[in-house]
Scaffold this motif. Structure first.
Motif, short mmCIF file in Angstrom:
data_model
loop_
_atom_site.label_atom_id
_atom_site.label_comp_id
_atom_site.label_asym_id
_atom_site.label_seq_id
_atom_site.Cartn_x
_atom_site.Cartn_y
_atom_site.Cartn_z
N ARG A 52 24.30 58.30 17.97
CA ARG A 52 24.05 57.99 19.39
C ARG A 52 25.10 58.93 20.00
O ARG A 52 26.41 58.65 19.78
N SER A 61 29.16 48.19 36.61
CA SER A 61 28.09 47.39 36.57
C SER A 61 28.14 46.04 37.02
O SER A 61 29.60 45.83 37.14
N ASN A 66 22.65 39.26 37.01
CA ASN A 66 22.07 40.57 36.57
C ASN A 66 21.47 40.91 38.03
O ASN A 66 21.31 40.28 38.80
N GLU A 92 31.48 54.34 28.39
CA GLU A 92 30.97 54.60 27.21
C GLU A 92 31.60 55.54 26.13
O GLU A 92 31.49 56.73 26.50
N ARG A 134 29.06 50.96 25.32
CA ARG A 134 27.64 50.96 25.92
C ARG A 134 26.58 50.34 24.97
O ARG A 134 25.52 49.78 25.55
N ARG A 135 26.48 50.70 23.92
CA ARG A 135 25.60 50.21 22.98
C ARG A 135 25.48 48.50 22.71
O ARG A 135 24.44 47.99 22.73
N LYS A 137 26.85 46.58 25.11
CA LYS A 137 26.40 46.13 26.59
C LYS A 137 24.71 46.34 26.47
O LYS A 137 24.22 45.51 27.12
N ASP A 138 24.13 47.45 26.07
CA ASP A 138 22.75 47.47 25.92
C ASP A 138 21.89 46.04 25.35
O ASP A 138 20.90 45.83 25.69
N GLN A 141 22.65 41.68 27.41
CA GLN A 141 22.43 41.90 28.85
C GLN A 141 22.25 40.45 29.42
O GLN A 141 21.90 39.65 28.37
#
Length: 549
Positions: A52, A61, A66, A92, A134-135, A137-138, A141
């Motif tokens: 990645r 964010s 959401n 990230e 980041r991964r 958080k992906d 959610q």
């Protein structure tokens, strides 16, 4: 070309005699020997997710709700009522890259208090083995539970977000260090893990935070950023010579503490209730609507995978206190209760015996084994917990129920409590008879059915237990593809943490990864996730009651 694997045993910390295996892979190519990998982590874990792309761009964010919920479901009045804030910018990054250090320092320095700043200079030199913020958080959610849009009115609805997190007490980590022998040793340091745990909790923006395995020695340092941010708290240490317990934090500008109970499961010397696990049950009212109540409870049940019978008995104790504190009034259709949210580490898997009891309202244990499955060995009798505790098979305190229905009686709870020095101590080291007329035979293990009033009976030792709540799980444990979710790793990735609810409307939840997704991630804790459990979260809509004033 030949690839060979060696295992090198290395003493990492001589003072604690901790020994790690180092996996060494070498290549023999054209009669030359070259090392291409050496780490505490097997190479297969390094390869997973390592491709990645990392970046040094800081991103921002929202985490309190959401994006869809913010834009479509909540008016400006609700936003103000919930006091949501923009999540601190995060980076990230792959911490193995030193060029990300300044950016991360800037992001944290501007948006976090000094109490929760990361020591980035040291962290930046550690390997993430494919895990990035980041991964993570992906995968994690906040996702809406219902497909249809829910209308929220600030005048009639209160938005309640709850977070539940087993944060892994440091003393337990060190006592059972063999469990973490394949982890990055530096990521197990409490000072590293504390910041990651605090960061994830703060970003969620919850009204109520329920924490399991909060080590008492670390309590005050852990609380600093939360007390500054307007939270109050209750803490209950496990009984006897234990060092950790439960922490419940709540926003005191939104919620008023009306009543609470610390529940101890160590009640007898018998095998079924001689463990030091505990629970907390709290009754809140809304600050701006005092006639609206909600009962929130958290617990951490026994770990032993083979003793579902103990967990069932502990749940019966907890539910008797839930029933007492959540009771609102009697109606012609039976008792009515305030809304309830129950969360924690239950140390049991979905759809097993205790889970069925919680979600279905009844369970027959007589004749089953300790696993609560059909068994020809050590079958359970018709009596689960001692009658001396005066807790009925419907998870009600006999004396409380008798006074509620008759209008007179002792109203005495027979559970022991070890706290002292406060109005909640109510220490009971003796087991008196349940009531003045000794209606309950406290020494019997045989079935008893006692009349309280016409048409109302209390049962003991019937071989089955029930409870009066209609509890549902926020998480369904299986996604639309039939893949199981996971909250922790115990030889395999499984779910043991839950949020149950009744009489509140769930809006969204903090999504969990599936087992297959977890298998592509590095072991937890690491430099992104601060515990060996994943935290759970849910947002609810609580209907306000009309004021009588």
């Amino acid at each position: 070309m030949i690839i060979r694997k060696l295992i090198l045993l290395t003493t990492i910390n001589p003072t604690r005699a901790v020994i790690f295996r180092r996996h060494v892979h070498v290549i023999t190519f054209q009669q030359q020997l070259r090392i291409f990998h050496m780490s505490e982590i097997p190479v297969k874990h390094l390869l997973l997710g390592n491709f990645r792309r990392c970046t040094t761009v800081a991103l921002a964010s929202y985490s309190t709700f959401n994006k869809n919920l913010l834009e479509n479901k909540i008016n400006s009045g609700v936003k103000k009522n919930f006091n949501y804030t923009t999540m601190d910018p995060f980076l990230e990054m792959c911490l193995a890259q030193p060029d990300t250090t300044d950016n991360l320092n800037d992001a944290i320095g501007e948006n976090y208090t000094d109490d929760i700043k990361l020591n980035v200079n040291s962290l930046a030199q550690k390997h993430h083995y494919g895990m990035t913020r980041r991964r993570y958080k992906d995968i994690r959610q906040w996702k809406s539970i219902e497909q249809e849009s829910t209308t929220i009115n600030v005048d009639t609805d209160f938005i309640l977000r709850i977070l539940s997190y087993n944060i892994l007490a440091q003393n337990l980590l060190e006592t059972h260090s063999y469990i973490y022998k394949h982890h990055n040793f530096d990521a197990l340091d409490w000072n590293i893990r504390k910041v990651l745990v605090q960061q994830e909790i703060i970003e969620a923006g919850a009204n109520v935070i329920c924490i399991q395995e909060m080590q008492k020695a670390h309590l005050h340092e852990f609380l600093v950023p939360f007390l500054k941010d307007g939270y109050d708290y209750l803490y209950k240490k496990r009984t006897n010579d234990t060092e950790d317990g439960l922490l419940l934090l709540y926003r005191n500008n939104q919620l008023k503490l009306e009543d609470y109970e610390f529940v101890e499961y160590h009640q007898t010397s018998s095998d079924i209730l001689n463990r030091d696990n505990v629970g907390i049950v709290v009754k809140f009212s809304l600050k701006d609507n005092p006639n609206t109540y909600v009962v929130i409870s958290t617990t951490h049940l026994l770990y032993n995978p083979k003793r579902n019978d103990v967990r069932l008995a502990q749940t019966q104790i907890l539910f008797s206190e839930l029933e007492r504190i959540a009771f609102n009034k009697n109606t012609k259709n039976g008792p009515k209760y305030h809304p309830i949210i129950l969360c924690g580490d239950f140390n049991l898997q979905p759809f097993t015996g205790v889970y069925k009891f919680i979600t279905e309202g009844s369970f027959e244990y007589s004749g089953k084994g300790r696993s609560l499955e059909a068994s020809g060995f050590r079958r359970l009798s018709n009596s689960l917990i001692p009658s001396s505790l005066c807790i009925t098979d419907n998870c009600q305190h006999f004396n409380v129920l008798a006074k509620r229905l008759r209008g007179f009686g002792t109203n005495k709870v027979m559970l022991k409590r070890s706290e002292s020095g406060s109005d909640k101590s109510k220490k009971k080291n003796d087991l008196d008879s349940c009531s003045a007329n000794e209606e309950v035979d406290i020494n019997s293990t045989q079935y008893q059915k006692i009349k309280i009033i016409d048409g109302q009976y209390a049962a003991f030792a019937s071989g089955a237990i029930t409870h009066p709540f209609k509890l549902n799980s926020v998480y369904k444990h299986v996604n639309h593809k039939g893949e199981m979710e996971a909250t922790t790793h115990q030889d395999e990735w499984i779910t043991v943490d839950y949020i149950f609810f009744t009489d509140v409307e769930p809006l969204n939840h903090y999504a969990l990864p599936t087992v297959s997704e977890c298998q592509t991630l590095p072991l937890i804790p690491n430099f992104v996730v601060g515990s060996d459990h994943l935290c759970l979260g849910a947002t609810f809509k609580l209907k306000k009651k009309n004021s009588t004033r």
